[in-house]
Design an enzyme around this catalytic site. Structure first.
Site, PDB file in Angstrom:
ATOM      1  N   CYS A  90       0.862  -1.185   0.000  1.00  0.00           N
ATOM      2  CA  CYS A  90       0.000   0.000   0.000  1.00  0.00           C
ATOM      3  C   CYS A  90       0.894   1.229   0.000  1.00  0.00           C
ATOM      4  O   CYS A  90       1.705   1.416   0.914  1.00  0.00           O
ATOM      5  CB  CYS A  90      -0.918  -0.004   1.216  1.00  0.00           C
ATOM      6  N   ASN A 134       0.913  -5.068  -6.352  1.00  0.00           N
ATOM      7  CA  ASN A 134      -0.521  -5.371  -6.295  1.00  0.00           C
ATOM      8  C   ASN A 134      -1.134  -4.937  -7.622  1.00  0.00           C
ATOM      9  O   ASN A 134      -0.615  -4.053  -8.309  1.00  0.00           O
ATOM     10  CB  ASN A 134      -1.188  -4.704  -5.090  1.00  0.00           C
ATOM     11  N   HIS A 141      -3.477  -3.439 -10.723  1.00  0.00           N
ATOM     12  CA  HIS A 141      -4.246  -2.229 -11.007  1.00  0.00           C
ATOM     13  C   HIS A 141      -4.781  -2.252 -12.429  1.00  0.00           C
ATOM     14  O   HIS A 141      -4.061  -2.623 -13.367  1.00  0.00           O
ATOM     15  CB  HIS A 141      -3.381  -0.983 -10.831  1.00  0.00           C
ATOM     16  N   ASN A 178      -7.471  -3.465  -8.206  1.00  0.00           N
ATOM     17  CA  ASN A 178      -7.696  -2.075  -7.841  1.00  0.00           C
ATOM     18  C   ASN A 178      -8.037  -1.316  -9.120  1.00  0.00           C
ATOM     19  O   ASN A 178      -7.377  -1.506 -10.152  1.00  0.00           O
ATOM     20  CB  ASN A 178      -6.439  -1.467  -7.220  1.00  0.00           C
ATOM     21  N   GLU A 203     -10.615   0.686  -4.417  1.00  0.00           N
ATOM     22  CA  GLU A 203      -9.551  -0.217  -3.985  1.00  0.00           C
ATOM     23  C   GLU A 203     -10.068  -1.628  -3.727  1.00  0.00           C
ATOM     24  O   GLU A 203     -11.144  -1.820  -3.156  1.00  0.00           O
ATOM     25  CB  GLU A 203      -8.873   0.313  -2.715  1.00  0.00           C
ATOM     26  N   ARG A 204      -9.268  -2.571  -4.148  1.00  0.00           N
ATOM     27  CA  ARG A 204      -9.564  -3.975  -3.877  1.00  0.00           C
ATOM     28  C   ARG A 204      -9.562  -4.203  -2.368  1.00  0.00           C
ATOM     29  O   ARG A 204      -8.595  -3.943  -1.682  1.00  0.00           O
ATOM     30  CB  ARG A 204      -8.483  -4.844  -4.545  1.00  0.00           C
ATOM     31  N   CYS A 233      -4.742   6.447  -3.105  1.00  0.00           N
ATOM     32  CA  CYS A 233      -4.103   5.140  -3.272  1.00  0.00           C
ATOM     33  C   CYS A 233      -2.729   5.368  -3.870  1.00  0.00           C
ATOM     34  O   CYS A 233      -2.608   5.773  -5.035  1.00  0.00           O
ATOM     35  CB  CYS A 233      -4.944   4.239  -4.175  1.00  0.00           C
ATOM     36  N   THR A 266      -0.062   3.188  -4.514  1.00  0.00           N
ATOM     37  CA  THR A 266       0.363   2.274  -5.585  1.00  0.00           C
ATOM     38  C   THR A 266      -0.438   2.541  -6.858  1.00  0.00           C
ATOM     39  O   THR A 266       0.091   2.470  -7.969  1.00  0.00           O
ATOM     40  CB  THR A 266       0.196   0.806  -5.160  1.00  0.00           C
ATOM     41  N   GLY A 267      -1.726   2.873  -6.690  1.00  0.00           N
ATOM     42  CA  GLY A 267      -2.549   3.182  -7.851  1.00  0.00           C
ATOM     43  C   GLY A 267      -2.077   4.428  -8.566  1.00  0.00           C
ATOM     44  O   GLY A 267      -2.101   4.505  -9.805  1.00  0.00           O
TER      45      GLY A 267
END
Length: 331
Positions: A122, A210, A212, A245, A263-264, A272, A274-275
């Protein structure tokens, strides 16, 4: 009334089926406006110390488990604590853990989402994690953090912001993972069509440890039904086996993007990290913007992202803020 004055009032909070009284008093930790939260109950219940932090409104419960290798809470307990009516409230619970034995890591970070699921990483969480470590007395300029997404390196800046070396993006479709047909160099997915929720989307797939799905739209307010399209895309396991995500993105200029995120495991959030990194990569690869330092506006504020060509790494800069600390009763 100020936030501090409001927090000093006596409030009643229900945890599970029993009632506890929560009272705030001034805390000497961090800023003068911070507070300490205490839980009292007639029953003898297990309690856990916590601190609350937020990164652009993406808020987390931080637990000091530096003497442990595994989280002290279960996913189910974490889910209850994240409940905004019957718990502390948060987008997730983050644990500061021992590093792996015989490694160069300083600490390990684990996260449970507000639904009890465990993400790999995250971006806003790692900044809150670094600030939490600093506030605990682990005062370093940089930290080497072990995560399920691999090593992550946050750097504490003099202006109070935190820059995180997020590492390189993963672009190979099956490693994101997505079953969408690769249509771009390196077996990657760029502007690939997907039918979902009665609409046709052009999807860009990127992993930052993660997964996206990035979707560019002309107008964030008019072109999507956020509360319907977000969860439909997130849970489309035919296209995204590990769920996904979802970032909806509007290009404002060559160095400014605006986004909404579903977000997932958490649903709509104010930010977010990472997004934000993933969407900048997607925008560059889809020729939406040139490769430069980019401001990304989220519902909670701005992050600054740079994808460096010389080492393929992504650097994210933004704030992390202490909110309050206290004791919570576990059910």
């Amino acid at each position: 009334p100020t936030l501090t004055m409001m927090l000093r009032c006596l409030v009643t909070l229900l945890l599970s089926s029993s009632t506890s009284a929560w009272m705030t008093v001034p805390s000497s930790t961090n800023s003068a406006s911070s507070t300490r939260l205490f839980a009292t109950s007639a029953a003898a219940d297990t309690k856990i110390s916590f601190s609350k932090y937020e990164g652009l409104g993406n808020d987390f419960i931080l637990i000091d488990d530096r003497d442990r290798v595994d989280p002290s809470l279960t996913p189910e307990q974490s889910e209850k604590l994240c409940h905004r009516n019957f718990g502390i409230g948060g987008d997730g619970v983050i644990f500061a853990l021992k590093p792996p034995a015989d490694s160069d890591y300083d600490f390990t970070m684990r996260i449970y989402n507000s639904d009890g699921s465990e993400p790999e990483m995250c971006g806003n969480g790692i900044r809150c994690f670094a600030q939490f470590l600093k506030d605990l007395g682990e005062d370093k300029e940089t930290y080497l953090i072990n995560t399920l997404a691999g090593p992550i390196i946050p750097v504490m800046n003099d202006d109070g912001t935190i820059t995180v070396d997020m590492g390189p993006p993963e672009l190979v479709a099956e490693k994101v993972p997505t079953t969408l047909a690769a249509n771009f160099e390196g077996d990657s997915v760029v502007e690939q069509e997907l039918e979902c929720n009665g609409k046709t989307w052009k999807v860009n797939a990127v992993s930052m440890g993660n997964p996206h799905a990035i979707i560019f739209v002309d107008d964030l307010e008019k072109d999507i039904d956020f509360e319907s399209d977000g969860p439909a895309l997130e849970s489309n396991t035919d296209a995204f086996p590990a769920k996904i995500n979802v970032e909806f993105v509007q290009v404002m200029s060559d160095d400014h993007l605006k986004m909404k995120v579903w977000e997932r495991g958490a649903g709509p959030t104010l930010a977010c990290g990472t997004g934000t990194c993933a969407l900048v990569v997607a925008a560059i690869r889809a020729n939406k913007i040139p490769r430069n330092k980019t401001r990304v506006t989220l519902p909670g504020g701005d992050l600054f992202i740079e994808w460096k060509e010389e080492n393929n790494k992504i650097y994210m800069t933004g704030p992390a803020t202490f909110a309050f600390e206290g004791m919570a009763k576990l059910q």
